[in-house]
Design a protein around this motif. Structure first.
Motif, PDB file in Angstrom:
ATOM      1  N   ASN A   4       0.718  -1.312  -0.151  1.00  6.45           N
ATOM      2  CA  ASN A   4      -0.145   0.104  -0.037  1.00  6.45           C
ATOM      3  C   ASN A   4       0.644   1.038  -0.108  1.00  6.45           C
ATOM      4  O   ASN A   4       0.407   2.338  -0.292  1.00  6.45           O
ATOM      5  N   THR A   5       1.936   1.226   0.287  1.00  8.93           N
ATOM      6  CA  THR A   5       3.013   2.382   0.419  1.00  8.93           C
ATOM      7  C   THR A   5       3.516   2.754  -1.004  1.00  8.93           C
ATOM      8  O   THR A   5       4.067   3.664  -1.295  1.00  8.93           O
ATOM      9  N   GLU A   6       3.560   1.940  -1.992  1.00 13.41           N
ATOM     10  CA  GLU A   6       3.874   1.767  -3.252  1.00 13.41           C
ATOM     11  C   GLU A   6       2.850   2.869  -4.019  1.00 13.41           C
ATOM     12  O   GLU A   6       1.598   2.752  -4.083  1.00 13.41           O
ATOM     13  N   GLN A   7       3.387   3.819  -4.917  1.00 14.35           N
ATOM     14  CA  GLN A   7       2.454   4.727  -5.748  1.00 14.35           C
ATOM     15  C   GLN A   7       2.705   4.632  -7.097  1.00 14.35           C
ATOM     16  O   GLN A   7       3.546   5.266  -7.893  1.00 14.35           O
ATOM     17  N   PRO A   8       1.880   3.909  -7.875  1.00 13.72           N
ATOM     18  CA  PRO A   8       2.135   3.944  -9.451  1.00 13.72           C
ATOM     19  C   PRO A   8       1.830   5.106  -9.857  1.00 13.72           C
ATOM     20  O   PRO A   8       1.282   6.076  -9.187  1.00 13.72           O
ATOM     21  N   ASP A   9       2.245   5.488 -11.210  1.00 16.53           N
ATOM     22  CA  ASP A   9       1.876   6.724 -11.868  1.00 16.53           C
ATOM     23  C   ASP A   9       0.838   7.021 -11.984  1.00 16.53           C
ATOM     24  O   ASP A   9      -0.069   5.912 -12.269  1.00 16.53           O
ATOM     25  N   ARG A  10       0.000   8.296 -11.799  1.00 12.81           N
ATOM     26  CA  ARG A  10      -1.176   8.352 -12.026  1.00 12.81           C
ATOM     27  C   ARG A  10      -1.535   9.503 -13.203  1.00 12.81           C
ATOM     28  O   ARG A  10      -0.562  10.371 -13.377  1.00 12.81           O
ATOM     29  N   SER A  11      -2.554   9.352 -13.912  1.00 11.34           N
ATOM     30  CA  SER A  11      -2.853  10.134 -14.837  1.00 11.34           C
ATOM     31  C   SER A  11      -4.403  10.393 -14.958  1.00 11.34           C
ATOM     32  O   SER A  11      -5.323   9.373 -14.738  1.00 11.34           O
ATOM     33  N   GLY A  12      -5.036  11.338 -15.574  1.00  9.26           N
ATOM     34  CA  GLY A  12      -6.388  11.601 -16.121  1.00  9.26           C
ATOM     35  C   GLY A  12      -7.302  11.217 -14.752  1.00  9.26           C
ATOM     36  O   GLY A  12      -7.054  11.881 -13.766  1.00  9.26           O
ATOM     37  N   GLY A  67     -15.931  14.584 -15.061  1.00  7.48           N
ATOM     38  CA  GLY A  67     -16.712  14.355 -16.111  1.00  7.48           C
ATOM     39  C   GLY A  67     -15.962  14.652 -17.569  1.00  7.48           C
ATOM     40  O   GLY A  67     -16.528  13.928 -18.437  1.00  7.48           O
ATOM     41  N   ARG A  68     -15.129  15.374 -17.400  1.00  9.06           N
ATOM     42  CA  ARG A  68     -14.406  15.667 -18.688  1.00  9.06           C
ATOM     43  C   ARG A  68     -13.183  14.564 -18.924  1.00  9.06           C
ATOM     44  O   ARG A  68     -12.587  14.653 -20.007  1.00  9.06           O
ATOM     45  N   ALA A  69     -12.992  13.601 -17.926  1.00  7.05           N
ATOM     46  CA  ALA A  69     -11.706  13.055 -17.983  1.00  7.05           C
ATOM     47  C   ALA A  69     -12.212  11.728 -18.987  1.00  7.05           C
ATOM     48  O   ALA A  69     -13.292  11.200 -18.931  1.00  7.05           O
ATOM     49  N   GLU A  70     -11.277  11.174 -19.743  1.00  5.80           N
ATOM     50  CA  GLU A  70     -11.270  10.128 -20.403  1.00  5.80           C
ATOM     51  C   GLU A  70     -10.543   8.809 -19.847  1.00  5.80           C
ATOM     52  O   GLU A  70      -9.429   8.785 -19.648  1.00  5.80           O
ATOM     53  N   PRO A  71     -11.182   7.837 -19.455  1.00 10.79           N
ATOM     54  CA  PRO A  71     -10.695   6.699 -18.714  1.00 10.79           C
ATOM     55  C   PRO A  71      -9.693   5.766 -19.654  1.00 10.79           C
ATOM     56  O   PRO A  71     -10.190   5.749 -20.853  1.00 10.79           O
ATOM     57  N   PHE A  83     -16.730   8.056  -8.814  1.00  5.05           N
ATOM     58  CA  PHE A  83     -16.408   9.251  -8.457  1.00  5.05           C
ATOM     59  C   PHE A  83     -17.490  10.060  -8.782  1.00  5.05           C
ATOM     60  O   PHE A  83     -17.992  11.085  -8.010  1.00  5.05           O
ATOM     61  N   LEU A  84     -18.182  10.119  -9.881  1.00  4.39           N
ATOM     62  CA  LEU A  84     -19.219  10.871 -10.297  1.00  4.39           C
ATOM     63  C   LEU A  84     -20.459  10.461  -9.755  1.00  4.39           C
ATOM     64  O   LEU A  84     -21.204  11.603  -9.545  1.00  4.39           O
ATOM     65  N   GLU A  85     -20.645   9.151  -9.322  1.00  2.00           N
ATOM     66  CA  GLU A  85     -21.945   9.068  -8.525  1.00  2.00           C
ATOM     67  C   GLU A  85     -21.916   9.509  -7.198  1.00  2.00           C
ATOM     68  O   GLU A  85     -22.775  10.130  -6.543  1.00  2.00           O
ATOM     69  N   ARG A  86     -20.733   9.290  -6.656  1.00  2.00           N
ATOM     70  CA  ARG A  86     -20.453   9.582  -4.995  1.00  2.00           C
ATOM     71  C   ARG A  86     -20.591  11.342  -4.981  1.00  2.00           C
ATOM     72  O   ARG A  86     -21.368  11.918  -4.230  1.00  2.00           O
ATOM     73  N   LEU A  87     -19.852  11.923  -5.665  1.00  2.00           N
ATOM     74  CA  LEU A  87     -19.939  13.498  -5.733  1.00  2.00           C
ATOM     75  C   LEU A  87     -21.266  14.120  -6.103  1.00  2.00           C
ATOM     76  O   LEU A  87     -21.433  14.914  -5.708  1.00  2.00           O
ATOM     77  N   GLY A  88     -22.037  13.393  -7.175  1.00  2.00           N
ATOM     78  CA  GLY A  88     -23.113  13.830  -7.517  1.00  2.00           C
ATOM     79  C   GLY A  88     -24.331  13.660  -6.295  1.00  2.00           C
ATOM     80  O   GLY A  88     -24.848  14.892  -6.395  1.00  2.00           O
TER      81      GLY A  88
END
Length: 574
Positions: A4-12, A67-71, A83-88
């Motif tokens: 859990n301490t390793e952090q893969p690269d994140r984008s989008g 909402g604008r991000a492309e998975p 994310f969209l469901e919870r924040l909505g």
């Protein structure tokens, strides 16, 4: 396996989600403590109208960006949906004024501040300095909360009188003015390992915090209570909104209400069958409720199933939780090493209720099972609580939440720390109780009856919660002959719970207040379990002989928390 301490690269998608966690933790330090994000334990959350507005803005901005991000792949697609469901639904709650103004016996900013101290470090000087800083900030923070609540009440956004009055009593208990619990704040700073250099400040600030809470209770009583609404029921529009928040799904409330009656009837028939095993030859002439009551009486009289004393009961829970983890790990579940540690604790208040708090991000704070034992209760029936340990521990909340917190190679930081859906989480925990019966852990008829009793309790919640808030008619042909054709009221709700829930009356009364003050939350357990079972059965049907239960559970938990609608869709694609 990635730790859990390793952090893969994140984008989008992940970059937006992770950025939101960092921004929101800074804006809501109490939430940061609750979910185990370090760095904010010396601060309190701004409870003024401006503070709430700032957090709402953060949520809206992050929702729009997502909402604008492309998975990039299926994993990110699921993360985006969650994310969209919870924040909505969170924004729906803000627009209705719920986070700003809701006061109930189980949830308010008063509860959040007090409970944060239960999760804070008391093993270092830095930890005690953080506690001192928070205690010193309580008076000013509650002053801001006063303005928010009063403004909301004056504009019609206010909880029911029943809830305000009950919370006044709770706060008076926390501050030692009534009940057996004593002064929470004074006791918080009493441990022998408090650094000498901080003792004077801690005691002074604990006194100020107690006085601020006591004054707030008086404010609620004299200024908010007169503005509170008389009616407990919230009506269909608010109930539907709250139900979506807790479930992450839109359900047919009338169908769910009818299903609740059918489910309770089914469970109580199963309870009667198990009770016949317990009562044996003495079951002759008994049936239904009378048979179940006879079995419960016999179990409660059994000294081998009774533990005297709260500390002894906590130790029993700890031993059972530890044993269960050892036996299930690597056999029925893949349990990461840090998740194999759980702490069973007695809560420092006597409000009633059992709950779980998750580990910190680095697992230095373990997952914990808490019991806020009501005043006057000092004897515990273990036959009732075996299933509770499975619900709160493993394979329930502790496995689900702990595994989510650990899976950094699969889940972004928001999914691991801040995403919680009651229908998903409580549904899984209830599913886990039934699963333990399937795995052979409830062969003892007493423990099996305890599980079924808990299941019946959750089914009764579906009926009472929806019935009272929508003020529905009690079915003419209901299987229990309970007040056919009458309209639900809190008084009928209490009567129904007393008939179908075998608990201390103080606990039943607390539960009724909980339902009335937190509409839509109580049914999320049973409705969530229903959807977990439906999804599992659909995957089993589709895969046939290739279905593997252990693999299904691993894949399902690796999705992280989801609303029940996206959960079902995701599970049936496994």
């Amino acid at each position: 396996m990635t730790s859990n301490t390793e952090q893969p690269d994140r984008s989008g998608v992940d970059e937006i989600a992770d950025g939101f966690v960092a921004d929101y933790a800074a804006a809501d330090p109490i939430e940061a403590t609750e979910v185990g994000i370090a760095g904010y334990d010396d601060k309190l959350t701004d409870l003024t109208a401006d503070g709430f507005a700032a957090r709402e803005h953060l949520i809206r901005r992050a929702r729009d960006a997502m909402g604008r991000a492309e998975p990039a792949d299926e994993r990110e697609r699921i993360a985006k949906e969650a994310f969209l469901e919870r924040l909505g639904v969170q924004l729906d709650q803000y627009e209705a004024g719920a986070p700003q103004t809701r006061i109930s016996v189980l949830t308010s900013q008063l509860h959040a501040i007090r409970e944060a101290f239960d999760l804070m470090d008391t093993g270092s000087e830095e930890g005690w300095r953080n506690i001192d800083a928070r205690l010193a900030a309580i008076a000013a923070t509650l002053a801001g909360y006063r303005t928010t609540l009063l403004d909301g009440a004056q504009h019609g956004r206010v909880s029911a009188k029943r809830q305000i009055a009950a919370v006044v009593d709770q706060v008076n208990a926390w501050t030692g003015q009534q009940g057996e619990g004593g002064d929470f704040f004074a006791e918080l700073v009493q441990p022998a390992d408090v650094p000498d250099s901080l003792k004077k400040d801690l005691q002074q600030h604990a006194t100020q915090a107690r006085d601020a809470y006591a004054a707030f209770a008086e404010f609620l009583h004299t200024e908010v209570l007169p503005l509170a609404r008389e009616r407990d029921a919230v009506g269909r529009e608010q109930y539907a909104r709250d139900s979506r928040y807790f479930l992450g799904a839109t359900v047919d409330l009338d169908e769910t209400y009818a299903w609740g009656w059918q489910e309770l009837d089914r469970i109580e028939r199963d309870m009667a069958d198990v009770s016949r095993q317990i009562v044996g030859a003495d079951a002759t002439g008994l049936d239904g409720k009378d048979l179940i009551d006879a079995a419960v009486e016999r179990l409660d009289r059994d000294p081998g199933r009774t533990i005297k004393g709260r500390d002894a009961f906590r130790d029993w829970m700890q031993q059972l939780a530890d044993t269960t983890i050892t036996e299930l790990a690597d056999v029925h579940f893949d349990i990461p090493e840090p998740v194999r540690r759980i702490e069973c604790c007695l809560a420092p208040t006597n409000d009633g209720g059992i709950y779980y708090t998750g580990p910190s991000e680095d697992f230095t704070r373990p997952g914990r099972m808490w019991w806020a034992v009501p005043d006057g209760i000092d004897d515990f029936s273990t036959w009732r609580e075996v299933t509770t340990v499975y619900h709160e521990g493993v394979p329930g909340h502790h496995l689900q939440v702990g595994q989510t917190a650990y899976r950094s190679e699969l889940l972004n930081r928001w999914q691991r720390t801040m995403c919680w859906v009651s229908g998903h989480g409580e549904g899984w925990a209830l599913y886990a109780e039934r699963l333990m019966d399937d795995l052979g852990y409830l062969a003892d008829p007493g423990a099996k009856l305890g599980m079924l009793d808990g299941q019946g309790f959750r089914a009764a919640r579906v009926i009472v919660d929806i019935g009272m808030h929508l003020e529905l008619e009690i079915p003419q042909d209901n299987p229990f002959g309970f007040h056919p054709g009458e309209t639900w009221t809190p008084e009928l709700g209490l009567e129904f719970l007393r008939q179908h829930c075998r608990m201390e009356d103080a606990v039943i009364r607390f539960e009724l207040n909980r339902y009335l003050g937190w509409p839509g939350q109580a049914p999320s357990y049973k409705v969530g379990e229903r959807i977990w079972l439906q999804a599992r059965d659909e995957v089993r049907r589709r895969k046939g002989a290739d279905f593997d239960l252990k693999a299904f559970h691993r894949a399902a938990l690796d999705l992280g928390a989801l609303g029940l609608d996206p959960l079902y869709d995701s599970l049936t694609r496994l």
